[in-house]
Every structure is written in structure tokens, then in C-alpha cells.
Design an enzyme around this catalytic site. Structure first.
Site, PDB file in Angstrom:
ATOM      1  N   LYS A 166       0.871  -1.182   0.000  1.00 53.48           N
ATOM      2  CA  LYS A 166       0.000   0.000   0.000  1.00 53.48           C
ATOM      3  C   LYS A 166       0.905   1.227   0.000  1.00 53.48           C
ATOM      4  O   LYS A 166       1.772   1.370   0.875  1.00 53.48           O
ATOM      5  CB  LYS A 166      -0.929   0.039   1.202  1.00 53.48           C
ATOM      6  CG  LYS A 166      -1.747   1.327   1.258  1.00 53.48           C
ATOM      7  CD  LYS A 166      -2.609   1.430   2.501  1.00 53.48           C
ATOM      8  CE  LYS A 166      -3.952   0.825   2.264  1.00 53.48           C
ATOM      9  NZ  LYS A 166      -4.907   1.132   3.360  1.00 53.48           N
ATOM     10  N   LYS A 268     -12.374  -0.732  10.652  1.00 57.30           N
ATOM     11  CA  LYS A 268     -11.375  -0.826  11.715  1.00 57.30           C
ATOM     12  C   LYS A 268     -12.064  -0.868  13.071  1.00 57.30           C
ATOM     13  O   LYS A 268     -13.099  -0.229  13.276  1.00 57.30           O
ATOM     14  CB  LYS A 268     -10.427   0.386  11.659  1.00 57.30           C
ATOM     15  CG  LYS A 268      -9.677   0.513  10.348  1.00 57.30           C
ATOM     16  CD  LYS A 268      -8.843   1.789  10.292  1.00 57.30           C
ATOM     17  CE  LYS A 268      -8.132   1.918   8.947  1.00 57.30           C
ATOM     18  NZ  LYS A 268      -7.352   3.161   8.828  1.00 57.30           N
TER      19      LYS A 268
END
Length: 364
Positions: A166, A268
Site C-alpha cells: 500500500k 477498523k
């Protein structure tokens, strides 16, 4: 994917009695600066919660200096904990903390799950959902920097066995962002999965231009390219690269708004406030047709272990649990990456214990 948390298990969790509650803070220095469009720091602020349930101690960590994604800072979390009562059921304490700080409530929730799984002698993922896979694949992170920095980091990460990267983008120079991704691709090879994360830094025009250039480099996802739903929808409609929302989602209501606006979401624990809420969010996202990724804000090993256990319990084979890798001096141990994945600790609860004495403050 449906809910994995059995009603009986959840009820037993919320009605368990907390006999003691305390907390401490610690700075976790980083070997490499965390630098992206909305954050720049050389250390992570850890807030550690410790509770006791029926003579068994559980611990958990949340990160305080990630207000760009949580809307809270370390002082907010500590302030909420300082007003908490020491005793009561997990459900009562969680509800009370939630009114002041979602992160403080999460820390208590995870510490309670840790204590209950330790009491049962089981790793938390097994306690939550039964037999589970022993490891989960993760990614390597490339922060802001020069083209040479991106090339060197991509080379090191992929040589170390990682198959997913990423790359942080969203800087003032879109051409530089694209050049950094091109450099990473040149050394990583075509087989490596590359995504980019703009942290909401672009407007729709720049995001579309960047996505078209990034598509030619085989980028599979662009995460939070713009801060607003209209911009996200425009980037998705252009169709160059699939769009994932992160900062735009915090709860189930947000997910309902995102159906048809983006292709996927990044969920998350820190934004959910409890494992039960994350479990519900995963189910809600899939109900509206969104691809779901689970991850966390960069944290120490104790914080990352919680995300690892929860992701495994929810049935994910990949998750972003990379955040501990750049911590140069941690307060907890055991968790490590091996090749492309992070093995689930075999010990009871989170399986991660404190290595450093902390200065604990006890609730009333």
C-alpha cells in the site's frame, strides 16, 4: 459473511463484572516516520487499558494520535478513562465510556475479551468463533518520500516475502505520486498487489486524473481518494480503479450511504468501538454489496494483535496488521511477521504480553 458472534457469547461478555480498571500511556518510537496526507509523526501514542474480571487480567491498546481517522486524541481517551468507575459490568462501563470516547470504550471492550479468553485458556480468535486459520496475510506500507525512497522500500518489502503493498499518495504533486508508484512497480514486479491510499487529500478532478495514470501501473484499489461522497462517486463512475472508502465510514449508518457510491470499505476496530460493532459493520457492508477490508491504524504489537484476532475470527484471509513493523521500541512482544503473513499468537487471549512496566492510573 454473517455475524460470527453468538448471542450467548455476547450476552456473557456484556454482563461480566469488571472488578478493577486502570490505564497507562506510552510513546512508541518509529524506525521510519509515519507520513501521509493527513499525518506526520515519529512516534505512536499508545493508551493501554487493564481490567480484571473474576481474578483474570486483560489488557488492550488503542492509539491516541490518530485523530485524522478517529476524531479523538490521547487526551480525549485518557479524560474519558479518568472519569470512569472502576467496577460494574462490561456493558455498563462500555456504554458509559462510549458517551465520552469511542476509543476508550474500545480499549475496555478488547481488554475484557482478552481477560475472558485468557480465563478460558484459548486464543481470542478461537474463543470468538471456534477453529480458525493460523495466519493472515498482510501488506507492506510505503509512506510519503522520494521516488528513490519508494523504490528502495518496495524492493526491501517484496524481497522479504510480501505480496501486497500500500503506497501513500495524495501529496501536492500528483505526478510525483504516480512516479513513486511506477518506481515501486518496477522493482516489485507484476505479481505484487499494489493499492494506494490518498487519505482524502484529492479533489475529484485530481483523483480521476491520478486514477487513470495509476490504472496503467496495475493499481487495484485507490483508498479514500476524496473526502466527500460526491467525489468518491465521481471517481468510481470514471471506472479507472476500484474505490475503497476509509475515513468516510465510521458506523453502520455510514455504510448504508456508501452502497453504490464506492466499491469497498476499510473497516477498523478503532472506528467501530467494539468487536460486536465491527462484526455488525462487516455484515452491513456486505449486505449493500461492498467489498470489505479490515485493518487498523499503525499501532504497537498489542493493538495489532487485537485486529489480527478479530479479523481471523471474522473469517478474513488478509488484513492490514502491518502497523507494528516500524515500531522500534515496543511495550509488548511476541507478534511478528513471517513472509507475507502474521501468525496468530498461540497463547491465551491476545497472546501478547507487556514487556515494559507502565505507570498505571486506577479508576475510582
Amino acid at each position: 459473511m454473517t455475524s460470527v458472534l453468538a448471542p450467548g457469547l455476547h450476552d456473557a461478555h456484556t454482563t461480566a463484572r469488571v472488578d478493577r480498571l486502570s490505564w497507562a500511556t506510552a510513546g512508541l518510537p518509529l524506525a521510519h516516520e509515519l507520513h501521509h496526507a493527513r499525518a506526520r509523526t515519529a512516534a505512536l501514542d499508545a493508551v493501554v487499558c487493564r481490567i480484571e474480571i473474576e481474578g483474570v487480567t486483560g489488557i488492550a491498546e488503542v492509539r491516541g494520535n490518530a485523530a485524522y481517522g478517529t476524531g479523538e486524541n490521547t487526551a480525549d481517551v485518557v479524560s474519558a478513562l479518568s472519569l470512569a468507575r472502576a467496577t460494574g459490568t462490561v456493558g455498563e462501563r462500555h456504554a458509559s465510556l462510549s458517551r465520552r470516547s469511542r476509543l476508550a470504550a474500545l480499549a475496555l471492550d478488547l481488554a475484557a475479551w482478552d481477560a475472558r479468553a485468557r480465563a478460558a485458556g484459548l486464543p481470542l480468535a478461537v474463543f470468538l468463533s471456534g477453529p480458525v486459520r493460523g495466519s493472515i496475510d498482510t501488506h507492506g506500507q510505503i509512506p510519503f518520500g522520494t521516488v528513490a525512497d519508494a523504490e528502495a522500500r518496495a524492493s526491501a518489502l517484496t524481497s522479504d516475502g510480501l505480496g501486497r503493498l500500500k503506497i501513500r499518495v495524495g501529496g501536492p504533486d500528483v505526478a510525483l505520486d504516480v512516479a513513486r508508484v511506477r518506481a515501486a512497480r518496477s522493482v516489485a514486479g507484476e505479481a505484487v498487489d499494489i493499492s494506494v491510499d490518498a487519505n482524502g487529500a484529492w479533489d475529484a478532478e485530481h483523483a480521476i486524473d491520478a486514477s487513470r495514470a495509476l490504472a496503467s501501473l496495475g493499481v487495484v484499489w485507490v483508498e479514500q481518494p476524496t473526502p466527500d461522497l460526491e467525489g468518491l462517486s465521481a471517481v468510481r463512475a470514471d471506472g479507472a480503479v476500484r474505490v475503497r472508502a476509509d475515513e468516510a465510514t465510521h458506523d453502520v449508518e455510514d455504510l448504508r450511504l456508501l452502497g453504490g457510491v464506492v466499491d469497498g470499505v476499510h473497516l477498523k476496530l478503532e472506528k467501530s468501538g467494539s468487536f460486536a460493532a465491527l462484526d455488525a459493520a462487516v455484515a452491513a457492508a456486505e449486505d449493500v454489496g461492498l467489498d470489505v477490508a479490515v485493518g487498523q491504524f499503525d499501532q504497537g504489537r498489542l493493538g495489532c494483535a487485537a485486529t489480527l484476532h478479530c479479523a481471523v475470527a471474522l473469517g478474513f484471509t488478509t488484513a492490514e496488521v502491518w502497523g507494528f513493523a516500524d515500531v522500534s521500541r515496543d511495550i509488548a512482544g511476541v507478534l511478528e511477521r513471517r513472509g507475507p503473513g502474521v501468525p496468530l499468537p498461540s497463547g491465551p487471549g491476545l497472546g501478547v504480553d507487556l514487556l515494559t512496566p507502565l505507570d498505571w492510573t486506577s479508576a475510582r
